[in-house]
Design a protein around this motif. Structure first.
Motif, short mmCIF file in Angstrom:
data_model
loop_
_atom_site.label_atom_id
_atom_site.label_comp_id
_atom_site.label_asym_id
_atom_site.label_seq_id
_atom_site.Cartn_x
_atom_site.Cartn_y
_atom_site.Cartn_z
N LEU A 15 10.77 -3.50 4.75
CA LEU A 15 9.72 -3.16 3.80
C LEU A 15 9.47 -4.27 2.79
CD1 LEU A 15 10.73 0.44 2.74
CD2 LEU A 15 8.88 -0.20 4.26
N VAL A 16 8.24 -4.70 2.70
CA VAL A 16 7.87 -5.72 1.72
C VAL A 16 7.26 -5.01 0.51
CG1 VAL A 16 6.28 -7.65 1.30
CG2 VAL A 16 7.44 -7.43 3.51
N PRO A 44 0.16 8.88 4.40
CA PRO A 44 -1.08 8.70 5.15
C PRO A 44 -0.95 7.67 6.27
CG PRO A 44 -1.24 7.65 3.01
CD PRO A 44 0.07 8.36 3.02
N SER A 45 -1.91 7.67 7.16
CA SER A 45 -1.89 6.77 8.31
C SER A 45 -1.88 5.31 7.86
CB SER A 45 -3.13 7.07 9.15
OG SER A 45 -3.10 6.26 10.28
N GLY A 46 -1.02 4.52 8.48
CA GLY A 46 -0.98 3.08 8.18
C GLY A 46 -0.18 2.72 6.95
N ALA A 47 0.50 3.73 6.33
CA ALA A 47 1.23 3.45 5.08
C ALA A 47 2.63 2.92 5.34
CB ALA A 47 1.30 4.71 4.22
N GLY A 48 3.08 2.93 6.58
CA GLY A 48 4.38 2.33 6.90
C GLY A 48 5.45 3.33 7.33
N LYS A 49 5.04 4.50 7.83
CA LYS A 49 6.04 5.53 8.20
C LYS A 49 6.94 5.06 9.33
CE LYS A 49 2.94 8.79 8.86
NZ LYS A 49 1.75 7.99 8.51
N GLU A 50 6.35 4.41 10.34
CA GLU A 50 7.20 3.94 11.45
C GLU A 50 8.15 2.85 10.97
OE1 GLU A 50 5.45 3.36 15.29
OE2 GLU A 50 7.15 2.16 15.98
N LEU A 51 7.66 2.01 10.07
CA LEU A 51 8.53 0.96 9.53
C LEU A 51 9.71 1.59 8.79
CD1 LEU A 51 8.51 -2.12 9.42
CD2 LEU A 51 7.42 -1.95 7.18
N ASP A 114 6.86 10.70 16.10
CA ASP A 114 5.70 10.36 15.28
C ASP A 114 4.64 11.44 15.44
OD1 ASP A 114 4.19 8.86 13.60
OD2 ASP A 114 3.74 7.25 15.02
N LEU A 196 2.71 -8.28 0.10
CA LEU A 196 2.34 -7.91 1.47
C LEU A 196 1.37 -8.94 2.05
CD1 LEU A 196 1.79 -4.06 1.08
CD2 LEU A 196 3.36 -5.12 2.69
N PHE A 200 1.87 -11.23 5.36
CA PHE A 200 0.99 -11.16 6.52
C PHE A 200 0.36 -12.53 6.83
CE2 PHE A 200 0.37 -6.42 5.49
CZ PHE A 200 1.48 -6.10 6.24
N VAL A 231 -1.72 -0.11 4.67
CA VAL A 231 -1.19 -1.46 4.93
C VAL A 231 -1.76 -2.03 6.25
CG1 VAL A 231 0.90 -2.84 5.15
CG2 VAL A 231 0.91 -0.82 3.71
N ARG A 232 -1.99 -1.15 7.21
CA ARG A 232 -2.55 -1.62 8.49
C ARG A 232 -3.92 -2.26 8.26
NH1 ARG A 232 -2.32 2.86 11.37
NH2 ARG A 232 -0.32 2.37 12.31
N1 LIG Z 1 6.01 -2.13 3.15
C1 LIG Z 1 5.63 -2.80 4.25
N2 LIG Z 1 6.05 -4.06 4.44
C2 LIG Z 1 5.64 -4.77 5.52
N3 LIG Z 1 4.83 -4.31 6.48
C3 LIG Z 1 4.39 -3.05 6.35
C4 LIG Z 1 4.77 -2.23 5.23
N4 LIG Z 1 4.19 -1.02 5.38
C5 LIG Z 1 3.49 -1.07 6.53
N5 LIG Z 1 3.61 -2.29 7.12
C6 LIG Z 1 2.96 -2.71 8.36
O1 LIG Z 1 1.70 -2.02 8.43
C7 LIG Z 1 1.43 -1.60 9.76
C8 LIG Z 1 1.30 -0.08 9.80
O2 LIG Z 1 2.56 0.51 9.50
P1 LIG Z 1 3.16 1.75 10.34
O3 LIG Z 1 2.76 1.69 11.78
O4 LIG Z 1 4.61 1.85 10.03
O5 LIG Z 1 2.33 2.93 9.62
P2 LIG Z 1 2.35 4.50 9.94
O6 LIG Z 1 2.35 5.18 8.61
O7 LIG Z 1 3.47 4.83 10.89
O8 LIG Z 1 0.93 4.68 10.65
P3 LIG Z 1 0.43 5.90 11.60
O9 LIG Z 1 0.53 7.16 10.78
O10 LIG Z 1 -0.99 5.53 11.89
O11 LIG Z 1 1.32 5.90 12.80
C9 LIG Z 1 2.59 -2.10 10.61
O12 LIG Z 1 2.21 -3.36 11.13
C10 LIG Z 1 3.71 -2.26 9.60
O13 LIG Z 1 4.66 -3.23 10.02
#
Ligand SMILES: Nc1ncnc2c1ncn2[C@@H]1O[C@H](COP(=O)(O)OP(=O)(O)OP(=O)(O)O)[C@@H](O)[C@H]1O
Length: 342
Positions: A15-16, A44-51, A114, A196, A200, A231-232
């Protein structure tokens, strides 16, 4: 089987960001990671949940085991149970040999479910049994197989509302919601944006794209935007700006132009977010200081002074200034004209 990747990639710094929300999240991850408790990640979508899920895995004793991500939204139809729990030969037409499912593939590691809020109710019932008993029974077999899997689930839905409305099982919700981690929307932590963006840009340069940096105006424009795709979306906008950049320094104007094509460019901020954003923006440019305020100011004079200050703070990015002031861009343009600031 519906696993996107079976083996964990090497753990990088993860996490950055150094906003209060990100620091808190990092600390919560570190606290929860060593235990085997199930984790629910919301945001929310793209906020980094998978990370976040990968971080939980990487900091756990299971880091040497597999991390298996599964997109529950795609677990539909007859094959869904087989995808999760595996099947034995002859279980259904086309099942010519035994196959392991995602649970067995994740044995000794972490299963990342997920979009858990999208899972159909019949599959939720089967999942609950596995979560409770830690035994998986492949389709077509009566013999359960013990598994040692930590479950990390994620959703962008309000799962409690889904429970109330009968779309998500309450018992499963409480089984998964042992540790709760929240990935906040990027608009609520604009001070993460400079770090961030720098990360990137470095990654993009590593992928063979031109090596670019951001001007202060560009950073201010990025920080003032609402980021509905989180973040996406930030990464995508930076990739586009690098591809289009004529110079190694990306300008505020080029970021503004790209953001104008995106959604919610003009959405005003709440009072609280506006204050946080104003405090987090990079130092204002070196412009002549405002004339000393007279002892008494009319409302119009006060408005003019605040307009000038906000425009300076946002490097004359009008959309950003409008958001900070909590008014529409059209309203701001009218005020700029009225005060002779055009
Ligand atoms: N804090 C962070 N630091 C670095 N990269 C991040 C950070 N948060 C998100 N990202 C990057 O942003 C992109 C989207 O993150 P991620 O897939 O984890 O989101 P998500 O919440 O799981 O999305 P979804 O709900 O659509 O599956 C990825 O490339 C991830 O590496």
């Amino acid at each position: 089987m519906n696993a996107r990747r079976l083996a964990s990639p090497p753990h990088t710094s993860g996490l950055v960001g150094s906003s209060a929300a990100t620091c808190r999240l990092r600390a919560e991850i570190a606290r929860a990671a060593p235990f085997a408790s199930n984790v629910l990640i919301t945001g929310p979508s793209g906020a980094g949940k998978e990370l976040v899920a990968r971080e939980v895995h990487a900091l756990s004793a299971r880091a040497g085991g597999p991390f298996v991500p599964v997109d529950c939204a795609s677990l539909v139809g007859e094959l869904m149970a087989s995808q999760l729990f595996g099947h034995v030969a002859g279980a259904f037409t086309g099942a010519n040999c035994d196959a392991v499912g995602c649970f067995q593939a994740a044995n000794g590691g972490t299963l990342f479910l997920d979009e858990i809020g999208e899972m159909e109710l019949p599959l939720q019932a089967k999942l609950l049994r596995v979560v409770q008993e830690r035994v998986v029974t492949p389709v077509g077999s009566y013999a359960g197989r013990p598994i040692d899997v930590r479950i990390v689930a994620a959703t962008n839905r309000n799962l409690l509302r889904e429970v109330r409305e009968g779309r998500f099982r309450e018992d499963l919700y409480y089984r998964l919601h042992v540790v709760h981690l929240q990935a906040s929307a990027l608009r609520d932590r604009p001070d993460d944006i400079p770090a961030l963006a720098a990360t990137f840009l470095q990654q993009l340069a590593g992928e063979g794209l031109p090596c670019c940096t951001l001007s202060l105006e560009a950073i201010a424009a990025l920080m003032a935007y609402a980021w509905p795709g989180n973040v996406r979306q930030l990464r995508n906008v930076l990739e586009q700006s690098v591809i289009e950049a004529a110079e190694p320094t990306i300008t505020g104007r080029s970021i503004e132009r790209l953001l104008e094509e995106e959604q919610y460019y003009d959405e005003p901020l709440t009072d609280e977010s506006a204050k946080e954003l104003a405090a987090a923006l990079p130092s204002p440019p070196l412009l002549p200081p405002l004339p000393a305020s007279p002892a008494w100011m009319t409302l119009a004079e006060l408005e003019r002074e605040h307009l000038v200050r906000t425009l300076e703070l946002t490097y004359f990015n009008r959309a950003a200034a409008a958001r900070l002031l909590g008014i529409s861009r059209q309203a701001l343009l009218r005020k700029i004209e009225r005060h002779g600031l055009a």
